[in-house]
Design a protein around this motif. Structure first.
Motif, PDB file in Angstrom:
ATOM      1  N   GLY A 123      -6.478  41.963  -2.991  1.00 13.40           N
ATOM      2  CA  GLY A 123      -6.794  41.620  -1.611  1.00 13.40           C
ATOM      3  C   GLY A 123      -5.575  41.314  -0.762  1.00 13.40           C
ATOM      4  O   GLY A 123      -5.701  40.860   0.371  1.00 13.40           O
ATOM      5  N   ALA A 124      -4.392  41.565  -1.302  1.00 14.28           N
ATOM      6  CA  ALA A 124      -3.167  41.276  -0.559  1.00 14.28           C
ATOM      7  C   ALA A 124      -2.930  42.279   0.564  1.00 14.28           C
ATOM      8  O   ALA A 124      -2.285  41.949   1.566  1.00 14.28           O
ATOM      9  CB  ALA A 124      -1.975  41.250  -1.505  1.00 14.28           C
ATOM     10  N   ILE A 125      -3.405  43.510   0.397  1.00  9.16           N
ATOM     11  CA  ILE A 125      -3.253  44.533   1.432  1.00  9.16           C
ATOM     12  C   ILE A 125      -4.609  45.166   1.715  1.00  9.16           C
ATOM     13  O   ILE A 125      -5.543  45.083   0.904  1.00  9.16           O
ATOM     14  CB  ILE A 125      -2.226  45.619   1.024  1.00  9.16           C
ATOM     15  CG1 ILE A 125      -2.665  46.370  -0.241  1.00  9.16           C
ATOM     16  CG2 ILE A 125      -0.840  45.016   0.851  1.00  9.16           C
ATOM     17  CD1 ILE A 125      -1.796  47.552  -0.591  1.00  9.16           C
ATOM     18  N   SER A 126      -4.699  45.815   2.863  1.00  6.80           N
ATOM     19  CA  SER A 126      -5.948  46.474   3.243  1.00  6.80           C
ATOM     20  C   SER A 126      -5.945  47.922   2.748  1.00  6.80           C
ATOM     21  O   SER A 126      -4.933  48.426   2.251  1.00  6.80           O
ATOM     22  CB  SER A 126      -6.102  46.445   4.767  1.00  6.80           C
ATOM     23  OG  SER A 126      -5.102  47.262   5.361  1.00  6.80           O
ATOM     24  N   GLN A 127      -7.074  48.572   2.928  1.00  4.33           N
ATOM     25  CA  GLN A 127      -7.205  49.970   2.510  1.00  4.33           C
ATOM     26  C   GLN A 127      -6.233  50.863   3.293  1.00  4.33           C
ATOM     27  O   GLN A 127      -5.633  51.780   2.741  1.00  4.33           O
ATOM     28  CB  GLN A 127      -8.648  50.466   2.695  1.00  4.33           C
ATOM     29  CG  GLN A 127      -8.890  51.894   2.250  1.00  4.33           C
ATOM     30  CD  GLN A 127      -8.708  52.090   0.749  1.00  4.33           C
ATOM     31  OE1 GLN A 127      -9.090  51.246  -0.047  1.00  4.33           O
ATOM     32  NE2 GLN A 127      -8.114  53.215   0.368  1.00  4.33           N
ATOM     33  N   GLY A 128      -6.049  50.576   4.567  1.00  5.21           N
ATOM     34  CA  GLY A 128      -5.119  51.355   5.384  1.00  5.21           C
ATOM     35  C   GLY A 128      -3.680  51.206   4.906  1.00  5.21           C
ATOM     36  O   GLY A 128      -2.919  52.179   4.861  1.00  5.21           O
ATOM     37  N   GLU A 129      -3.307  49.977   4.538  1.00  2.76           N
ATOM     38  CA  GLU A 129      -1.962  49.764   4.022  1.00  2.76           C
ATOM     39  C   GLU A 129      -1.776  50.462   2.678  1.00  2.76           C
ATOM     40  O   GLU A 129      -0.719  51.018   2.400  1.00  2.76           O
ATOM     41  CB  GLU A 129      -1.685  48.259   3.882  1.00  2.76           C
ATOM     42  CG  GLU A 129      -1.583  47.544   5.225  1.00  2.76           C
ATOM     43  CD  GLU A 129      -1.576  46.040   5.083  1.00  2.76           C
ATOM     44  OE1 GLU A 129      -0.857  45.393   5.865  1.00  2.76           O
ATOM     45  OE2 GLU A 129      -2.271  45.509   4.193  1.00  2.76           O
ATOM     46  N   ALA A 164       0.659  49.454  -5.595  1.00  2.94           N
ATOM     47  CA  ALA A 164      -0.116  49.334  -4.364  1.00  2.94           C
ATOM     48  C   ALA A 164      -1.594  49.121  -4.674  1.00  2.94           C
ATOM     49  O   ALA A 164      -2.267  48.335  -4.000  1.00  2.94           O
ATOM     50  CB  ALA A 164       0.072  50.585  -3.503  1.00  2.94           C
ATOM     51  N   LYS A 165      -2.105  49.781  -5.712  1.00  2.00           N
ATOM     52  CA  LYS A 165      -3.517  49.620  -6.109  1.00  2.00           C
ATOM     53  C   LYS A 165      -3.770  48.190  -6.584  1.00  2.00           C
ATOM     54  O   LYS A 165      -4.805  47.589  -6.271  1.00  2.00           O
ATOM     55  CB  LYS A 165      -3.861  50.627  -7.206  1.00  2.00           C
ATOM     56  CG  LYS A 165      -5.280  50.549  -7.693  1.00  2.00           C
ATOM     57  CD  LYS A 165      -6.254  50.954  -6.615  1.00  2.00           C
ATOM     58  CE  LYS A 165      -7.656  51.035  -7.228  1.00  2.00           C
ATOM     59  NZ  LYS A 165      -8.678  50.913  -6.215  1.00  2.00           N
TER      60      LYS A 165
END
Length: 127
Positions: free
Chosen positions: A106-112, A99-100
């Protein structure tokens, strides 16, 4: 009073079991592609007029074939589901590291990322 309830329950059980046997025989008749239509019609006629004896003879004479046809039919399973195995990770740290990496790319946001992290930790401690 209690004996009447017992007999009612027993007769109800046998009636429901008999109904399921009849349904299984009818399903098996229509599932069998080797049996001609005339033989299927004959079995159905006998099931209507001499139901108990016909069911007993059918299960004795064609019981092994019933099991094979039911197994071949697959019971409504979808073949694609047989091959599906969700990926199980060895540890939550591997999930968090993946996930990190997605967060850094940049594939996911901080919330995801936070949701994936809490899910990985939740699976470890609560699953």
């Amino acid at each position: 009073m209690i004996i009447d309830l017992f007999w009612f329950a027993l007769v109800s059980f046998y009636f429901i079991a008999y109904f399921f046997v009849m349904a299984m025989i009818i399903v098996d008749l229509f599932r069998d592609h080797e049996l001609s239509g005339w033989w299927k019609a004959l079995w159905i006629i006998f099931l209507i007029f001499v139901p108990f004896l016909t069911a007993l003879v059918y299960v004795i004479a064609r019981g092994s074939g019933m099991a094979k046809r039911a197994q071949t039919h697959g019971g409504g399973r979808v073949p694609e589901q047989d091959d599906y195995q969700p990926k199980a990770s060895a540890s939550p740290s591997e999930d968090i590291a993946r996930a990190k990496a997605l967060l850094d790319s940049g594939a996911i946001s901080q919330g995801e990322f936070d949701a994936l992290k809490s899910k990985a930790l939740g699976n470890k401690y609560f699953g």
